[in-house]
Design a protein around this motif. Structure first.
Motif, PDB file in Angstrom:
ATOM      1  N   PHE A   1       4.113  10.725  -9.266  1.00 40.48           N
ATOM      2  CA  PHE A   1       3.784  11.078 -10.661  1.00 40.48           C
ATOM      3  C   PHE A   1       2.843  12.282 -10.716  1.00 40.48           C
ATOM      4  N   ILE A   2       1.833  12.274  -9.827  1.00 46.38           N
ATOM      5  CA  ILE A   2       0.881  13.384  -9.818  1.00 46.38           C
ATOM      6  C   ILE A   2       1.557  14.650  -9.324  1.00 46.38           C
ATOM      7  N   ARG A   3       2.452  14.519  -8.302  1.00 47.64           N
ATOM      8  CA  ARG A   3       3.186  15.689  -7.803  1.00 47.64           C
ATOM      9  C   ARG A   3       4.090  16.265  -8.889  1.00 47.64           C
TER      10      ARG A   3
ATOM     11  N   ILE B   1      -5.415  15.763  -1.150  1.00 42.89           N
ATOM     12  CA  ILE B   1      -6.663  15.310  -1.774  1.00 42.89           C
ATOM     13  C   ILE B   1      -6.399  14.121  -2.686  1.00 42.89           C
ATOM     14  N   VAL B   2      -5.281  14.193  -3.411  1.00 39.88           N
ATOM     15  CA  VAL B   2      -4.930  13.080  -4.298  1.00 39.88           C
ATOM     16  C   VAL B   2      -4.690  11.806  -3.482  1.00 39.88           C
ATOM     17  N   VAL B   3      -3.972  11.935  -2.353  1.00 42.18           N
ATOM     18  CA  VAL B   3      -3.696  10.772  -1.503  1.00 42.18           C
ATOM     19  C   VAL B   3      -4.993  10.169  -0.988  1.00 42.18           C
ATOM     20  N   ILE B   4      -5.923  11.025  -0.524  1.00 40.04           N
ATOM     21  CA  ILE B   4      -7.212  10.529  -0.034  1.00 40.04           C
ATOM     22  C   ILE B   4      -7.966   9.823  -1.154  1.00 40.04           C
ATOM     23  N   SER B   5      -7.904  10.377  -2.353  1.00 39.63           N
ATOM     24  CA  SER B   5      -8.592   9.751  -3.490  1.00 39.63           C
ATOM     25  C   SER B   5      -7.994   8.383  -3.799  1.00 39.63           C
ATOM     26  N   ILE B   6      -6.665   8.319  -3.758  1.00 43.19           N
ATOM     27  CA  ILE B   6      -6.013   7.034  -4.017  1.00 43.19           C
ATOM     28  C   ILE B   6      -6.422   6.005  -2.959  1.00 43.19           C
ATOM     29  N   MET B   7      -6.433   6.427  -1.686  1.00 38.11           N
ATOM     30  CA  MET B   7      -6.798   5.513  -0.598  1.00 38.11           C
ATOM     31  C   MET B   7      -8.240   5.044  -0.754  1.00 38.11           C
ATOM     32  N   ALA B   8      -9.145   5.983  -1.123  1.00 36.71           N
ATOM     33  CA  ALA B   8     -10.546   5.603  -1.314  1.00 36.71           C
ATOM     34  C   ALA B   8     -10.687   4.639  -2.486  1.00 36.71           C
TER      35      ALA B   8
ATOM     36  N   THR C   1       4.229   5.987  -5.056  1.00 37.31           N
ATOM     37  CA  THR C   1       4.588   5.989  -6.487  1.00 37.31           C
ATOM     38  C   THR C   1       3.587   6.801  -7.298  1.00 37.31           C
ATOM     39  N   ILE C   2       2.280   6.545  -7.104  1.00 35.99           N
ATOM     40  CA  ILE C   2       1.256   7.313  -7.831  1.00 35.99           C
ATOM     41  C   ILE C   2       1.320   8.778  -7.439  1.00 35.99           C
TER      42      ILE C   2
ATOM     43  N   ILE D   1       0.834  -1.207   0.000  1.00 36.39           N
ATOM     44  CA  ILE D   1       0.000   0.000   0.000  1.00 36.39           C
ATOM     45  C   ILE D   1       0.864   1.251   0.000  1.00 36.39           C
ATOM     46  N   PHE D   2       1.888   1.268   0.833  1.00 39.48           N
ATOM     47  CA  PHE D   2       2.761   2.447   0.914  1.00 39.48           C
ATOM     48  C   PHE D   2       3.454   2.714  -0.418  1.00 39.48           C
ATOM     49  N   LEU D   3       3.999   1.684  -1.048  1.00 36.82           N
ATOM     50  CA  LEU D   3       4.713   1.866  -2.314  1.00 36.82           C
ATOM     51  C   LEU D   3       3.773   2.333  -3.419  1.00 36.82           C
TER      52      LEU D   3
END
Length: 507
Positions: free
Chosen positions: A371-373, A392-399, A367-368, A361-363
């Motif tokens: 790329f977005i950053r 917001i991007v991190v929360i979206s990825i987690m969701a 990683t994603i 999960i961490f990797l």
């Protein structure tokens, strides 16, 4: 005082206090050092029966009082319709039940839970007896016993050897003439003969009664022992064998010649004992025992909190373990990490997600996120806006990962929510800047170092022995603090620098 001297002094104080309190809790309060330890508890029930004669009833019953080698955990008194009180003095403890009027068969119960403790004897065992009173005997009986006393006296060296030899002669299969006469014609019991002889010899002695603790026993009677005072302490002797000391698993119930049970307003009274053995977790026993004795380390501790708060602190108390891992790996080994204590937060997340799932999960998120950053950096956004966008991007990825894992039936990946999202966002931001300034090598070095330290911290924090010690002996955190302060003074080479400076050592 110099700062270095202050560091050494503080470290010594913290380590001494932490280890000292831990030793005290283990030795005195009996907190277990290892998980899974259990404590044997003996439950003894005394059943008192008598027939009331339609008069006011008063029942006085002797109770255990500071029994040697045994500790009392809990007591319970059951008697329907009776009032209860205490009839105690300095050397004896008695329970007293009373009722204005009773008729017919009456049954009262006393239940006590006892446990074996260290082989120490109470203070009462060093208290010298009052002046020995000569027994009231007929002249002929006194003369015969005096002859026996003279015979034994010449074959002994002190009070203990005198009593031991006396008991041996009394219980001999072929007793001497004086003993035969006293036990036969005079009709004395062996215990009474021994006590009379000891009294004539001016050896302080008394009767002691106790109970052998054997699992599943019913309708048991008390075992009689003889106590003599020799020099500065009382010595227990078996009146049948002369063996010194208390038997194994034996609770001393009564000391002295007073009655075990007194009943006024009733007759045909009797007492019987039943025994059962059980065990309970040593930690639960220690908490209960400490609370009963109002031990400060139990009253003012985590155990006094509600269970919900205790569970919270069970996790919080593991954070210093992660901190010492970070300190060791960074100061002594020289491992680079992304952020000082980020590995601790990752390790805490690993505890909830398990190690393998947490690493994946961490990797994936980092990683994603990188790329977005990288794309956001081209938009020339301000720092605050860029960090907020990454969050917001991190929360979206987690969701997205949680929803996808739920659809695929992968329940482990749904624990992604345990990762600290703000910390992940800052990690992505720091790694992105590091990539731009130092290159990908430094990103992999610090990222790999963070995962390595987090993994080591996770393995230590999930160790059952470490979890047990941190929760049951939080005083050890003071010792941990002292060690960290000492490590803060280290200025030598790190392990990763030895290879770097190896050519200098060869020259």
């Amino acid at each position: 005082m110099s700062s270095r001297a202050q560091v050494y002094l503080l470290s010594f104080i913290f380590i001494f206090i932490g280890i000292g309190l831990t030793i005290y809790k283990n030795s005195e309060l009996e907190f277990p050092l290892l998980p899974g330890e259990r404590k044997t508890i003996w439950t003894v029930e005394a059943k008192i029966e008598f027939k009331a004669t339609d008069k006011p009833v008063t029942v006085s019953f002797a109770l255990p009082h500071n029994p040697p080698e045994m500790g009392i955990l809990d007591e319970d008194f059951t008697a329907s319709g009776y009032g209860f009180g205490w009839d105690s003095n300095q050397q004896e403890r008695r329970a007293q039940w009373a009722k204005r009027k009773a008729k017919g068969k009456q049954v009262l119960f006393y239940k006590v839970q006892v446990f074996k403790q260290s082989d120490t004897y109470p203070v009462e065992d060093a208290i010298p007896p009052t002046e020995t009173k000569a027994p009231d005997l007929s002249p002929s009986l006194k003369t015969t016993i005096s002859q026996l006393v003279t015979y034994v006296y010449n074959r002994s060296a002190d009070n203990t050897t005198f009593a031991t030899e006396l008991i041996r002669l009394i219980n001999d299969k072929e007793p001497i003439e004086d003993v035969q006469l006293l036990l036969g014609n005079q009709g004395l019991s062996k215990t009474r003969l021994a006590l009379n002889a000891l009294a004539l010899a001016n050896v302080p002695a008394r009767v002691a009664k106790g109970l052998r603790l054997e699992d599943g026993r019913r309708n048991q009677k008390l075992t009689t022992l003889i106590e003599i005072f020799d020099t500065d302490h009382w010595v227990f002797l078996n009146p049948k064998t002369g063996q010194k000391g208390l038997p194994d698993n034996f609770i001393l119930w009564q000391r002295g010649g007073s009655s075990l049970l007194d009943v006024e307003g009733g007759d045909n009274s009797k007492v019987s004992f039943s025994i059962i053995k059980n065990s309970q977790p040593a930690k639960s026993f220690a908490i209960l025992h400490g609370a009963e004795n109002q031990a400060a380390l139990v009253d003012f501790s985590i155990y006094s909190l509600p269970i919900e708060q205790q569970n919270v602190f069970k996790s919080i108390l593991l954070v210093p373990i992660g901190a010492i891992v970070v300190v060791l790996m960074r100061i002594l080994v020289g491992v680079k990490t992304s952020g000082t204590f980020m590995p601790i937060l990752i390790a805490i997340a690993f505890i909830e997600t398990t190690l393998f799932t947490g690493l994946i999960i961490f990797l994936v998120i980092v990683t994603i996120g990188l790329f977005i950053r990288s794309y956001l950096s081209r938009l020339n956004l301000l720092l605050v806006a860029r960090i907020s966008a990454v969050v917001i991007v991190v929360i979206s990825i987690m969701a997205g990962m949680s929803i996808l894992s739920h659809k695929l039936g992968i329940s482990e990946a749904m624990s992604v929510t345990f990762f600290p999202m703000i910390i992940l966002a800052w990690t992505i931001e720091r790694m992105s800047i590091l990539w731009e300034e130092e290159g990908p090598k430094e990103v992999f070095t610090q990222g790999g170092g963070s995962l390595l330290v987090a993994t080591l911290a996770y393995l230590l924090m999930t160790n059952q022995y470490v979890e047990h010690l941190t929760f049951n002996f939080p005083e050890l955190l003071l010792a941990l603090l002292g060690c960290i302060i000492l490590l803060g003074q280290y200025t030598g080479y790190r392990l990763t620098e030895l290879r770097r400076f190896q050519p200098l050592a060869e020259d």
